[in-house]
Design a protein around this motif. Sequence first.
Motif, PDB file in Angstrom:
ATOM      1  N   SER A 211      -3.755   1.368   9.808  1.00  0.00           N
ATOM      2  CA  SER A 211      -3.587   2.980   9.425  1.00  0.00           C
ATOM      3  C   SER A 211      -1.991   3.494   9.671  1.00  0.00           C
ATOM      4  N   LEU A 212      -1.433   2.744  10.160  1.00  0.00           N
ATOM      5  CA  LEU A 212       0.409   2.983  10.743  1.00  0.00           C
ATOM      6  C   LEU A 212       0.823   3.079   8.494  1.00  0.00           C
ATOM      7  N   SER A 213      -0.234   2.146   7.671  1.00  0.00           N
ATOM      8  CA  SER A 213       0.770   1.929   6.339  1.00  0.00           C
ATOM      9  C   SER A 213       0.842   3.261   5.679  1.00  0.00           C
ATOM     10  N   ILE A 214      -0.575   4.002   6.319  1.00  0.00           N
ATOM     11  CA  ILE A 214      -0.644   5.670   5.189  1.00  0.00           C
ATOM     12  C   ILE A 214      -0.067   5.944   5.136  1.00  0.00           C
ATOM     13  N   GLY A 215       1.078   6.944   5.995  1.00  0.00           N
ATOM     14  CA  GLY A 215       2.532   7.630   5.990  1.00  0.00           C
ATOM     15  C   GLY A 215       3.273   6.976   5.175  1.00  0.00           C
ATOM     16  N   PRO A 216       3.829   6.285   5.507  1.00  0.00           N
ATOM     17  CA  PRO A 216       5.091   5.852   4.040  1.00  0.00           C
ATOM     18  C   PRO A 216       4.502   5.842   2.694  1.00  0.00           C
ATOM     19  N   ILE A 217       3.018   5.377   2.687  1.00  0.00           N
ATOM     20  CA  ILE A 217       2.981   4.719   1.444  1.00  0.00           C
ATOM     21  C   ILE A 217       2.410   6.014   0.646  1.00  0.00           C
ATOM     22  N   ARG A 218       1.827   7.761   1.328  1.00  0.00           N
ATOM     23  CA  ARG A 218       1.762   8.665   0.650  1.00  0.00           C
ATOM     24  C   ARG A 218       3.350   9.037   0.564  1.00  0.00           C
ATOM     25  N   LYS A 219       4.441   9.163   1.702  1.00  0.00           N
ATOM     26  CA  LYS A 219       4.886   9.530   1.483  1.00  0.00           C
ATOM     27  C   LYS A 219       6.265   9.272  -0.302  1.00  0.00           C
TER      28      LYS A 219
ATOM     29  N   TYR B 146       5.635   3.292  -3.656  1.00  0.00           N
ATOM     30  CA  TYR B 146       6.324   2.271  -2.338  1.00  0.00           C
ATOM     31  C   TYR B 146       7.091   1.333  -2.839  1.00  0.00           C
ATOM     32  N   VAL B 147       6.361  -0.298  -2.803  1.00  0.00           N
ATOM     33  CA  VAL B 147       6.967  -0.964  -3.485  1.00  0.00           C
ATOM     34  C   VAL B 147       8.700  -1.349  -4.654  1.00  0.00           C
ATOM     35  N   LYS B 148       8.302  -0.255  -5.015  1.00  0.00           N
ATOM     36  CA  LYS B 148       9.852  -0.108  -5.827  1.00  0.00           C
ATOM     37  C   LYS B 148      11.447   1.324  -4.301  1.00  0.00           C
ATOM     38  N   ASP B 149      10.769   1.205  -4.043  1.00  0.00           N
ATOM     39  CA  ASP B 149      11.717   1.804  -3.216  1.00  0.00           C
ATOM     40  C   ASP B 149      11.756   1.361  -2.551  1.00  0.00           C
ATOM     41  N   TYR B 150      11.384   0.917  -1.474  1.00  0.00           N
ATOM     42  CA  TYR B 150      11.562  -0.118  -0.119  1.00  0.00           C
ATOM     43  C   TYR B 150      12.141  -0.859  -0.382  1.00  0.00           C
TER      44      TYR B 150
END
Length: 268
Positions: free
Chosen positions: A103-111, A118-122
């Motif tokens: 569930s924690l993973s949802i917010g950052p990847i939706r954003k 997300y991988v590129k931005d990380y």
Amino acid sequence: FTPTILSLLSNFIAIFPDVMSTLVGTQYLNSPSIGNYGTYIMDEILPFVQQKFRHNGKVGVLGHSSGGYGALRLALDFPKRIQAISCQAGDMGFSTGYCGDLSLSIGPIRKAGSAMKYVKDYWNKSHFSHSEWAAMNILCMSAAYSPWTSEEIDVWSKGNQSTFPAHVPVDFEKGIIDFEMFLSWQQHDPICLIDDEQNRQSLSDLDLLFLDAGAFDEYHLQLGARRFVQNLQDYGIEHEYEEFEGGHRGTSYRFDTTIPKLIRALCK
């Protein structure tokens, strides 16, 4: 290092392979979605080192967290080629160790807009929040435990690469978790892998099977370790287990205990 370790290291060859990927980790196994890192270590790096230096033919693997999992996994995937392993807080007990990150993973990847974005931005960030790390962890474990097939990867590599190349148990847009897919990861959990007769034999053949974990591990990996150790006991597999006062992070001092154990086993 302490004087004890330094004296032991005089007859010891240590290899520190780079197995980092764009998803941070690799779990030290072969996966179409990440790469054949298990084979890379055992069939490329290890023979190269053995050809360069004199040695007694014995191999040991030591690791912490994913590295601890990797130590176990290499011993299972390449039977009789490793004689000793030391697994510090290795990934096991997936249902508790990874579940919180779903569930924690949802917010950052939706954003970010998508998993690939997300991988590129990380990698453009200088530090990460707990949820941002959780998002990368779920993507990495998906690529390790529920990868696409080699054929799917071939098609993906030649076309539109906007889709993340693995089966991910989270719909980041709708916030739906596919628990059936998540539970399928357990086929890679050491707690389940030990039920295979060949895997039990591989562990029984080791000169040293050492595990430890902090009593207050933030990912509850000490609970997974206890279950795994119980299975080892039930199957009569010789091992050593230590649980110490500590968590998951900041435990490098434990190498003062684990490195000598590994070296002594390899020098017998």
